[in-house]
Motif scaffolding. Structure first.
Motif, PDB file in Angstrom:
ATOM      1  N   GLU A  57       3.160  -2.308  55.432  1.00 38.80           N
ATOM      2  CA  GLU A  57       2.698  -2.329  54.037  1.00 38.80           C
ATOM      3  C   GLU A  57       3.777  -1.701  53.172  1.00 38.80           C
ATOM      4  OE1 GLU A  57      -1.899  -1.680  53.641  1.00 38.80           O
ATOM      5  OE2 GLU A  57      -1.074  -0.206  55.008  1.00 38.80           O
ATOM      6  N   ASP A  66       5.163  -0.854  49.915  1.00 37.21           N
ATOM      7  CA  ASP A  66       4.821  -0.861  48.499  1.00 37.21           C
ATOM      8  C   ASP A  66       5.715   0.126  47.762  1.00 37.21           C
ATOM      9  OD1 ASP A  66       3.852   1.618  49.097  1.00 37.21           O
ATOM     10  OD2 ASP A  66       1.751   1.036  49.064  1.00 37.21           O
ATOM     11  N   GLU A  67       5.412   0.363  46.492  1.00 32.72           N
ATOM     12  CA  GLU A  67       6.338   1.176  45.681  1.00 32.72           C
ATOM     13  C   GLU A  67       6.482   2.611  46.182  1.00 32.72           C
ATOM     14  OE1 GLU A  67       4.175   0.530  41.872  1.00 32.72           O
ATOM     15  OE2 GLU A  67       3.787   2.678  41.979  1.00 32.72           O
ATOM     16  N   TYR A  68       5.411   3.158  46.760  1.00 31.19           N
ATOM     17  CA  TYR A  68       5.502   4.530  47.259  1.00 31.19           C
ATOM     18  C   TYR A  68       6.402   4.614  48.497  1.00 31.19           C
ATOM     19  CZ  TYR A  68       4.044   8.941  49.352  1.00 31.19           C
ATOM     20  OH  TYR A  68       4.036  10.178  49.933  1.00 31.19           O
ATOM     21  N   ILE A  69       6.237   3.642  49.387  1.00 30.73           N
ATOM     22  CA  ILE A  69       7.099   3.576  50.580  1.00 30.73           C
ATOM     23  C   ILE A  69       8.568   3.420  50.144  1.00 30.73           C
ATOM     24  CG2 ILE A  69       7.583   2.296  52.710  1.00 30.73           C
ATOM     25  CD1 ILE A  69       4.859   3.481  52.878  1.00 30.73           C
ATOM     26  N   LYS A 114       9.899   4.487  47.399  1.00 33.02           N
ATOM     27  CA  LYS A 114      10.383   5.773  46.889  1.00 33.02           C
ATOM     28  C   LYS A 114      10.785   6.676  48.058  1.00 33.02           C
ATOM     29  CE  LYS A 114       8.343   9.958  45.085  1.00 33.02           C
ATOM     30  NZ  LYS A 114       9.496  10.783  44.891  1.00 33.02           N
ATOM     31  N   LEU A 166       6.610   9.517  56.922  1.00 28.78           N
ATOM     32  CA  LEU A 166       5.525   8.562  57.144  1.00 28.78           C
ATOM     33  C   LEU A 166       4.523   9.103  58.166  1.00 28.78           C
ATOM     34  CD1 LEU A 166       7.220   5.035  57.260  1.00 28.78           C
ATOM     35  CD2 LEU A 166       5.838   6.011  55.448  1.00 28.78           C
ATOM     36  N   GLN A 188       2.433  11.852  56.637  1.00 31.83           N
ATOM     37  CA  GLN A 188       1.456  11.227  55.748  1.00 31.83           C
ATOM     38  C   GLN A 188       0.254  10.711  56.530  1.00 31.83           C
ATOM     39  OE1 GLN A 188       1.095   9.869  52.488  1.00 31.83           O
ATOM     40  NE2 GLN A 188       2.392  11.565  51.847  1.00 31.83           N
ATOM     41  N   GLN A 189       0.568   9.973  57.612  1.00 28.60           N
ATOM     42  CA  GLN A 189      -0.500   9.407  58.444  1.00 28.60           C
ATOM     43  C   GLN A 189      -1.404  10.504  58.963  1.00 28.60           C
ATOM     44  OE1 GLN A 189      -1.226   6.345  59.142  1.00 28.60           O
ATOM     45  NE2 GLN A 189       0.573   5.120  58.609  1.00 28.60           N
ATOM     46  N   SER A 208      -1.854  13.580  57.781  1.00 27.48           N
ATOM     47  CA  SER A 208      -2.648  14.273  56.764  1.00 27.48           C
ATOM     48  C   SER A 208      -3.804  13.381  56.303  1.00 27.48           C
ATOM     49  CB  SER A 208      -1.773  14.699  55.584  1.00 27.48           C
ATOM     50  OG  SER A 208      -1.477  13.590  54.781  1.00 27.48           O
ATOM     51  N   MET A 209      -3.601  12.057  56.367  1.00 29.16           N
ATOM     52  CA  MET A 209      -4.684  11.159  55.976  1.00 29.16           C
ATOM     53  C   MET A 209      -5.796  11.126  57.005  1.00 29.16           C
ATOM     54  SD  MET A 209      -3.262   7.869  53.921  1.00 29.16           S
ATOM     55  CE  MET A 209      -3.452   6.975  55.401  1.00 29.16           C
ATOM     56  N   LEU A 232      -8.301  13.929  56.766  1.00 31.57           N
ATOM     57  CA  LEU A 232      -9.271  13.945  55.658  1.00 31.57           C
ATOM     58  C   LEU A 232     -10.675  13.544  56.110  1.00 31.57           C
ATOM     59  CD1 LEU A 232      -7.249  12.409  52.684  1.00 31.57           C
ATOM     60  CD2 LEU A 232      -8.049  14.765  52.930  1.00 31.57           C
TER      61      LEU A 232
END
Lengths: 149, 72
Positions: A80, A82-85, A87, A139, A142-143, A145-146, A149
């Motif tokens: 995926e 996208d713009e965040y990846i 950055k 990455l 991020q995974q 920490s997600m 949740l």
């Protein structure tokens, strides 16, 4: 958009698969004097320094293989993208260039002669390696920490 | 340069109102869930296009979702 100049996602796996054999070959060639006899050709780049016109291309094969596999790993699209990846990708690339400059200066101060040559040889891979390590690490974090949740 | 905390947003609240998960919102604006997560956490400032898409999903004005932090 950056996506247009990235390779498709499947090349990432191909890159990882190629990386191990080629890096192993590179170390074997460098430190265990391993070479493929079928890669020996008559070829003189600088005529007759040692009087032997035969040249073995195992080293070249291994280097190019490592370059290509690192390239495939580093510049394939994420599943995926996208713009965040993107950055994260650019941030990581910038960081890799910074660290590369720092290592270059440090190495220039610390090594000389053949040691310096060897250092510069390894230094060819630092941008790609640092980029891949930093990008993957962010990455991964991020995974994680997600999932928490 | 915009630092990470120059903008706050109410995406989480709007999501709760509509009973949407991060993944639902991500799918509707075609980004990854990580992106929505980072925007909510204030770690990433979205592009104008993405911000407009998010506002459209919630059916509210852009500035109801995204506001500058005081002091800017």
């Amino acid at each position: 958009m950056l996506t247009k100049i990235l390779l498709s996602h499947r090349y990432q796996l191909i890159g990882w698969i190629l990386f191990l054999p080629f890096s192993t070959l590179l170390f074997a060639e460098n430190y265990l004097s391993f070479s493929f006899s079928w890669l020996e050709f008559e070829f003189s780049r600088e005529d007759g320094l040692f009087g032997n016109p035969m040249e073995n291309f195992t080293n070249e094969l291994a280097l190019i293989g490592v370059f290509i596999s690192l390239f495939l790993i580093a510049f394939s699209r994420e599943k995926e993208e996208d713009e965040y990846i993107q950055k994260l990708r650019l941030d990581s690339l910038l960081l890799a260039c910074y660290v590369n400059t720092f290592i270059l200066i440090l190495g220039t101060l610390l090594f000389y002669s053949f040691g310096y040559l060897e250092f510069m040889g390894y230094n060819m891979f630092t941008i790609q390696l640092i980029f891949i390590a930093r990008f993957r690490w962010v990455l991964y974090k991020q995974q994680k920490s997600m999932l928490a949740l | 340069m915009l630092s990470d905390s120059d903008m706050r947003n109410t995406i989480k609240v709007e999501r709760a109102k509509k009973d949407m998960t991060q993944q639902d919102l991500a799918d509707q604006v075609s980004v990854s869930r990580q992106t929505i997560n980072s925007i909510e956490a204030g770690k990433y400032v979205p592009s104008t296009v993405l911000a407009l898409k998010i506002a459209r999903i919630f059916g509210v004005g852009l500035e109801e979702i995204f506001q500058l932090e005081e002091g800017d």
